[in-house]
Write a protein that holds these residues in place. Structure first.
Motif, PDB file in Angstrom:
ATOM      1  N   ALA A   1      -4.340   1.213 -13.413  1.00  0.00           N
ATOM      2  CA  ALA A   1      -3.841   2.395 -14.130  1.00  0.00           C
ATOM      3  C   ALA A   1      -2.327   2.504 -14.055  1.00  0.00           C
ATOM      4  O   ALA A   1      -1.694   2.957 -15.011  1.00  0.00           O
ATOM      5  CB  ALA A   1      -4.498   3.659 -13.580  1.00  0.00           C
ATOM      6  N   ASN A   2      -1.710   2.070 -12.948  1.00  0.00           N
ATOM      7  CA  ASN A   2      -0.252   2.189 -12.849  1.00  0.00           C
ATOM      8  C   ASN A   2       0.480   1.077 -13.609  1.00  0.00           C
ATOM      9  O   ASN A   2       1.691   1.002 -13.560  1.00  0.00           O
ATOM     10  CB  ASN A   2       0.203   2.243 -11.385  1.00  0.00           C
ATOM     11  CG  ASN A   2      -0.060   0.971 -10.621  1.00  0.00           C
ATOM     12  OD1 ASN A   2      -0.904   0.168 -11.008  1.00  0.00           O
ATOM     13  ND2 ASN A   2       0.640   0.777  -9.531  1.00  0.00           N
ATOM     14  N   PHE A   3      -0.251   0.227 -14.343  1.00  0.00           N
ATOM     15  CA  PHE A   3       0.366  -0.797 -15.174  1.00  0.00           C
ATOM     16  C   PHE A   3       0.117  -0.532 -16.658  1.00  0.00           C
ATOM     17  O   PHE A   3       0.279  -1.411 -17.488  1.00  0.00           O
ATOM     18  CB  PHE A   3      -0.146  -2.193 -14.810  1.00  0.00           C
ATOM     19  CG  PHE A   3       0.529  -2.758 -13.584  1.00  0.00           C
ATOM     20  CD1 PHE A   3       1.516  -3.719 -13.709  1.00  0.00           C
ATOM     21  CD2 PHE A   3       0.196  -2.332 -12.310  1.00  0.00           C
ATOM     22  CE1 PHE A   3       2.146  -4.235 -12.589  1.00  0.00           C
ATOM     23  CE2 PHE A   3       0.821  -2.841 -11.187  1.00  0.00           C
ATOM     24  CZ  PHE A   3       1.808  -3.798 -11.325  1.00  0.00           C
ATOM     25  N   THR A   4      -0.316   0.689 -16.997  1.00  0.00           N
ATOM     26  CA  THR A   4      -0.529   1.051 -18.399  1.00  0.00           C
ATOM     27  C   THR A   4       0.459   2.136 -18.794  1.00  0.00           C
ATOM     28  O   THR A   4       0.860   2.950 -17.975  1.00  0.00           O
ATOM     29  CB  THR A   4      -1.961   1.567 -18.642  1.00  0.00           C
ATOM     30  OG1 THR A   4      -2.183   2.712 -17.839  1.00  0.00           O
ATOM     31  CG2 THR A   4      -2.994   0.507 -18.347  1.00  0.00           C
ATOM     32  N   TYR A   5       0.844   2.144 -20.043  1.00  0.00           N
ATOM     33  CA  TYR A   5       1.765   3.147 -20.568  1.00  0.00           C
ATOM     34  C   TYR A   5       1.044   4.169 -21.437  1.00  0.00           C
ATOM     35  O   TYR A   5       1.579   5.208 -21.742  1.00  0.00           O
ATOM     36  CB  TYR A   5       2.874   2.486 -21.388  1.00  0.00           C
ATOM     37  CG  TYR A   5       3.777   1.628 -20.546  1.00  0.00           C
ATOM     38  CD1 TYR A   5       4.722   2.194 -19.702  1.00  0.00           C
ATOM     39  CD2 TYR A   5       3.683   0.249 -20.576  1.00  0.00           C
ATOM     40  CE1 TYR A   5       5.550   1.412 -18.917  1.00  0.00           C
ATOM     41  CE2 TYR A   5       4.511  -0.543 -19.793  1.00  0.00           C
ATOM     42  CZ  TYR A   5       5.438   0.039 -18.970  1.00  0.00           C
ATOM     43  OH  TYR A   5       6.249  -0.737 -18.189  1.00  0.00           O
TER      44      TYR A   5
ATOM     45  N   MET B   1     -11.572  -1.352  -5.200  1.00  0.00           N
ATOM     46  CA  MET B   1     -10.916  -1.678  -3.936  1.00  0.00           C
ATOM     47  C   MET B   1     -10.077  -2.933  -4.178  1.00  0.00           C
ATOM     48  O   MET B   1     -10.620  -4.023  -4.385  1.00  0.00           O
ATOM     49  CB  MET B   1     -11.959  -1.931  -2.842  1.00  0.00           C
ATOM     50  CG  MET B   1     -12.723  -0.689  -2.449  1.00  0.00           C
ATOM     51  SD  MET B   1     -11.700   0.599  -1.737  1.00  0.00           S
ATOM     52  CE  MET B   1     -11.303  -0.107  -0.165  1.00  0.00           C
ATOM     53  N   LEU B   2      -8.739  -2.769  -4.206  1.00  0.00           N
ATOM     54  CA  LEU B   2      -7.826  -3.852  -4.524  1.00  0.00           C
ATOM     55  C   LEU B   2      -6.647  -3.859  -3.567  1.00  0.00           C
ATOM     56  O   LEU B   2      -6.303  -2.835  -2.974  1.00  0.00           O
ATOM     57  CB  LEU B   2      -7.277  -3.702  -5.944  1.00  0.00           C
ATOM     58  CG  LEU B   2      -8.286  -3.678  -7.077  1.00  0.00           C
ATOM     59  CD1 LEU B   2      -7.592  -3.277  -8.367  1.00  0.00           C
ATOM     60  CD2 LEU B   2      -8.947  -5.031  -7.237  1.00  0.00           C
ATOM     61  N   GLN B   3      -6.000  -5.003  -3.465  1.00  0.00           N
ATOM     62  CA  GLN B   3      -4.754  -5.109  -2.707  1.00  0.00           C
ATOM     63  C   GLN B   3      -3.680  -4.309  -3.438  1.00  0.00           C
ATOM     64  O   GLN B   3      -3.563  -4.373  -4.658  1.00  0.00           O
ATOM     65  CB  GLN B   3      -4.359  -6.572  -2.607  1.00  0.00           C
ATOM     66  CG  GLN B   3      -3.147  -6.827  -1.766  1.00  0.00           C
ATOM     67  CD  GLN B   3      -2.842  -8.310  -1.636  1.00  0.00           C
ATOM     68  OE1 GLN B   3      -3.539  -9.142  -2.179  1.00  0.00           O
ATOM     69  NE2 GLN B   3      -1.795  -8.619  -0.932  1.00  0.00           N
ATOM     70  N   ALA B   4      -2.912  -3.541  -2.714  1.00  0.00           N
ATOM     71  CA  ALA B   4      -1.882  -2.705  -3.329  1.00  0.00           C
ATOM     72  C   ALA B   4      -0.770  -3.557  -3.934  1.00  0.00           C
ATOM     73  O   ALA B   4      -0.329  -4.532  -3.340  1.00  0.00           O
ATOM     74  CB  ALA B   4      -1.283  -1.760  -2.294  1.00  0.00           C
ATOM     75  N   ILE B   5      -0.352  -3.166  -5.132  1.00  0.00           N
ATOM     76  CA  ILE B   5       0.768  -3.799  -5.816  1.00  0.00           C
ATOM     77  C   ILE B   5       1.691  -2.686  -6.281  1.00  0.00           C
ATOM     78  O   ILE B   5       1.268  -1.772  -6.981  1.00  0.00           O
ATOM     79  CB  ILE B   5       0.326  -4.633  -7.034  1.00  0.00           C
ATOM     80  CG1 ILE B   5      -0.517  -5.806  -6.595  1.00  0.00           C
ATOM     81  CG2 ILE B   5       1.536  -5.110  -7.824  1.00  0.00           C
ATOM     82  CD1 ILE B   5      -1.037  -6.647  -7.744  1.00  0.00           C
TER      83      ILE B   5
ATOM     84  N   GLN C   1      -4.992  -4.866   3.887  1.00  0.00           N
ATOM     85  CA  GLN C   1      -6.266  -4.208   3.631  1.00  0.00           C
ATOM     86  C   GLN C   1      -6.324  -3.740   2.171  1.00  0.00           C
ATOM     87  O   GLN C   1      -5.351  -3.187   1.667  1.00  0.00           O
ATOM     88  CB  GLN C   1      -6.423  -2.999   4.556  1.00  0.00           C
ATOM     89  CG  GLN C   1      -6.459  -3.353   6.019  1.00  0.00           C
ATOM     90  CD  GLN C   1      -7.700  -4.136   6.391  1.00  0.00           C
ATOM     91  OE1 GLN C   1      -8.772  -3.936   5.838  1.00  0.00           O
ATOM     92  NE2 GLN C   1      -7.537  -5.056   7.309  1.00  0.00           N
ATOM     93  N   PRO C   2      -7.465  -3.937   1.514  1.00  0.00           N
ATOM     94  CA  PRO C   2      -7.614  -3.381   0.171  1.00  0.00           C
ATOM     95  C   PRO C   2      -7.681  -1.860   0.241  1.00  0.00           C
ATOM     96  O   PRO C   2      -8.070  -1.300   1.265  1.00  0.00           O
ATOM     97  CB  PRO C   2      -8.931  -3.969  -0.323  1.00  0.00           C
ATOM     98  CG  PRO C   2      -9.602  -4.561   0.842  1.00  0.00           C
ATOM     99  CD  PRO C   2      -8.612  -4.705   1.936  1.00  0.00           C
TER     100      PRO C   2
ATOM    101  N   TYR D   1      -7.326 -10.386   2.945  1.00  0.00           N
ATOM    102  CA  TYR D   1      -6.153 -10.961   2.319  1.00  0.00           C
ATOM    103  C   TYR D   1      -5.085 -11.197   3.383  1.00  0.00           C
ATOM    104  O   TYR D   1      -4.943 -10.451   4.320  1.00  0.00           O
ATOM    105  CB  TYR D   1      -5.586 -10.015   1.260  1.00  0.00           C
ATOM    106  CG  TYR D   1      -6.555  -9.717   0.162  1.00  0.00           C
ATOM    107  CD1 TYR D   1      -7.266  -8.529   0.172  1.00  0.00           C
ATOM    108  CD2 TYR D   1      -6.783 -10.620  -0.858  1.00  0.00           C
ATOM    109  CE1 TYR D   1      -8.168  -8.244  -0.823  1.00  0.00           C
ATOM    110  CE2 TYR D   1      -7.693 -10.337  -1.856  1.00  0.00           C
ATOM    111  CZ  TYR D   1      -8.371  -9.152  -1.839  1.00  0.00           C
ATOM    112  OH  TYR D   1      -9.274  -8.874  -2.834  1.00  0.00           O
ATOM    113  N   LYS D   2      -4.351 -12.270   3.240  1.00  0.00           N
ATOM    114  CA  LYS D   2      -3.254 -12.549   4.159  1.00  0.00           C
ATOM    115  C   LYS D   2      -1.993 -12.820   3.355  1.00  0.00           C
ATOM    116  O   LYS D   2      -2.029 -13.474   2.324  1.00  0.00           O
ATOM    117  CB  LYS D   2      -3.568 -13.767   5.026  1.00  0.00           C
ATOM    118  CG  LYS D   2      -4.678 -13.525   6.013  1.00  0.00           C
ATOM    119  CD  LYS D   2      -4.574 -14.510   7.141  1.00  0.00           C
ATOM    120  CE  LYS D   2      -5.678 -14.263   8.127  1.00  0.00           C
ATOM    121  NZ  LYS D   2      -5.203 -13.638   9.316  1.00  0.00           N
ATOM    122  N   ARG D   3      -0.902 -12.292   3.841  1.00  0.00           N
ATOM    123  CA  ARG D   3       0.386 -12.593   3.212  1.00  0.00           C
ATOM    124  C   ARG D   3       0.846 -13.942   3.737  1.00  0.00           C
ATOM    125  O   ARG D   3       0.702 -14.247   4.916  1.00  0.00           O
ATOM    126  CB  ARG D   3       1.418 -11.529   3.570  1.00  0.00           C
ATOM    127  CG  ARG D   3       1.116 -10.205   2.947  1.00  0.00           C
ATOM    128  CD  ARG D   3       2.226  -9.247   3.235  1.00  0.00           C
ATOM    129  NE  ARG D   3       1.887  -7.959   2.652  1.00  0.00           N
ATOM    130  CZ  ARG D   3       2.671  -6.929   2.677  1.00  0.00           C
ATOM    131  NH1 ARG D   3       3.850  -6.992   3.250  1.00  0.00           N
ATOM    132  NH2 ARG D   3       2.302  -5.800   2.132  1.00  0.00           N
TER     133      ARG D   3
END
Length: 65
Positions: free
Chosen positions: A32-36, A55-59, A12-13, A2-4
């Motif tokens: 998981a950090n987008f669920t209530y 394995m994901l890009q951090a958000i 890096q994922p 991934y590139k910004r």
């Protein structure tokens, strides 16, 4: 990789906790950090979801504590 767009820096994922749908007919998942909810249901098919890791890009989610 991934590139910004703003500076060409590689992102890096990383291992990210997610919830995945248990239905064989659905590919739904949520970070998981987008669920209530403690144990969410799939927003696409309303099936049960199980905790997993991808394995994901951090958000960053500033709304979560």
């Amino acid at each position: 990789m991934y590139k910004r767009n703003n500076n060409g820096e590689e992102v890096q994922p990383e291992e990210t906790k997610v919830w995945e749908c248990t239905s064989d007919k659905c590919n739904g998942w949520i970070r998981a950090n987008f669920t209530y909810e403690e144990k969410p249901e799939c927003p696409l098919c309303k099936s049960e979801m199980v905790a997993s890791v991808k394995m994901l890009q951090a958000i960053n989610n500033p709304g979560m504590k």
